[in-house]
Write an enzyme that holds these catalytic residues in place. Structure first.
Site, mmCIF file in Angstrom:
data_model
loop_
_atom_site.group_PDB
_atom_site.id
_atom_site.type_symbol
_atom_site.label_atom_id
_atom_site.label_comp_id
_atom_site.label_asym_id
_atom_site.label_seq_id
_atom_site.Cartn_x
_atom_site.Cartn_y
_atom_site.Cartn_z
ATOM 1 C CG ASP A 139 -2.117 0.949 1.095
ATOM 2 O OD1 ASP A 139 -2.277 1.406 -0.074
ATOM 3 O OD2 ASP A 139 -2.896 1.259 2.140
ATOM 4 C CE LYS A 141 -2.883 4.746 0.709
ATOM 5 N NZ LYS A 141 -4.210 4.347 0.539
ATOM 6 C CG ASP A 161 -1.482 1.855 6.492
ATOM 7 O OD1 ASP A 161 -1.864 0.953 7.302
ATOM 8 O OD2 ASP A 161 -2.387 2.543 5.773
#
Ligand code: ATP
Length: 361
Positions: A139, A141, A161
């Site tokens: 993930d 980003k 995260d």
């Protein structure tokens, strides 16, 4: 089943302001009562029952915790402690004060490729470390790339995260459908077996955006974006890449490769001449080339706007959901926890889109 500390987190930490929110809870500043040290507390709501739509499966929290416990690197958010109650798990993690890298860059007057590379190198070092431990983030980003402190001369990158991360066992086949359309690799859309190479694709997309302020595969809709990725439909539009060096484009081209095994690894990226120049000429080219700041700022403003919009729509959806639950007198327990459980259109699992895509092709 992993057992976390059962103490009441509030006995040990004073809970302070909200720093951010995710799909399954809030992140708040917390102060350790015995030492006065500030940390961040990630409060994750747990799913109450098999029938519940709200909250996280305990196994997925355990997975995130196990992965963070195995990662100690200056460019990766550190985990200090984990507490649990019946309804939630609280991760006490390093407090990251510098905000998102993209917001920091957007405030700059100008930025050369050399400046941007200083950040990229740190992202690559963090990713190379996690990949050396067979962990994929899945993930990556802009929202998940933060700075420890933006007031210092050379801010330190922190990757956050790990909610979608996976640690590969030897010979294991792993598939996942999650991710954010703009940044996901073709193999995720195709629901093929994954490897850590999926993160390298995301780094290619992030670099492309960083240099131009354009998102390489962004379509009008998520479906169109995913279609563009599968068709490898991207180009270096001269208007946006006029200040970009040939080496930077070469770097991106070696990451936005459909075949996973042919994509550059993080280790290879770190010795690519754009990141680690071999000659004075290469070094000078990076200094002369610059980021398209005007367009980058526009991209970032739109991104922030979209994040706020998603947050508001998620709240609205939850209010509606609460109303339905109330009327039906269902899941009474869950209602108390609705407020921090969100879903946004951008990070929505790609499975539905993939299904729609295959139906339409
Ligand atoms: P998502 O729904 O995107 O998967 P999540 O529930 O896993 O999110 P995070 O992305 O870890 O939550 O955190 C949500 C937000 O909280 C981040 O975007 C960031 O703004 C803030 N945040 C997270 N960790 C920290 C930290 N250690 N220090 C400061 N702020 C943080």
């Amino acid at each position: 089943m992993a057992v976390f500390k059962l103490d009441n987190v509030e006995d040990l930490y004073e809970i302070k302001e909200v720093l951010g929110s995710g799909h399954f809870g809030q992140v708040r500043e917390v102060c350790e009562r015995t030492t006065g040290i500030l940390w961040a507390g990630k409060f994750l709501k747990l799913r109450r029952g098999a029938g519940s739509r709200l909250g996280l499966e305990r196994t997925s929290v355990e997975k995130e915790v196990a992965i963070l416990q195995g990662l100690q690197h200056q460019n990766i958010m550190a985990l200090k402690d984990v507490f649990e109650s019946k309804t939630e798990v609280v991760l006490i993690v390093e407090l990251i004060r510098g905000g998102e890298l993209f917001d920091f860059i957007a405030e700059k007057e100008s930025l050369t490729e050399t400046d941007a590379i200083e950040f990229l190198k740190q992202i690559l070092e963090g990713v190379n470390y996690m990949h050396s431990k067979h962990i994929g983030h899945f993930d990556l980003k802009p929202e998940n790339i933060m700075l420890s402190d933006k007031q210092v001369p050379n801010p330190n990158i922190k990757i956050i995260d790990f909610g979608m991360a996976h640690c590969f066992l030897q010979g294991e086949e792993y598939k996942s459908m999650g991710g954010t359309p703009q940044y996901i690799a073709p193999e995720i859309i195709n629901y093929e077996p994954l490897s850590t190479a999926a993160d390298m694709w995301s780094i290619g997309v992030i670099t492309y955006i960083l240099l131009s302020g354009l998102s390489p595969f962004q379509g009008e809709t998520n479906e169109e974006t995913l279609k563009n990725i599968l068709e490898m439909k991207y180009e270096f539009e001269p208007h946006y890449f006029s200040q970009t060096s040939f080496m930077a484009k070469d770097f991106i081209q070696k990451l936005l490769v459909k075949e996973q095994s042919e994509r550059m690894t993080a280790e290879e990226c770190l010795i690519h001449p754009w990141i680690k120049p071999l000659t004075r000429t290469q070094m000078a080219k990076r200094n002369r080339s610059s980021i398209n700041m005007k367009n980058f700022r526009m991209f970032n403003a739109k991104r922030k706007w979209k994040m706020s919009y998603n947050m508001v729509s998620a709240c609205n959806r939850l209010c509606k959901l609460k109303l339905v639950c109330k009327t039906n007198a269902l899941e009474k327990q869950d209602l108390r926890d609705c407020e921090s459980d969100q879903e946004d259109t951008d990070t929505k699992t790609t499975s539905l889109l993939r299904r729609r895509l295959s139906n339409s092709s």
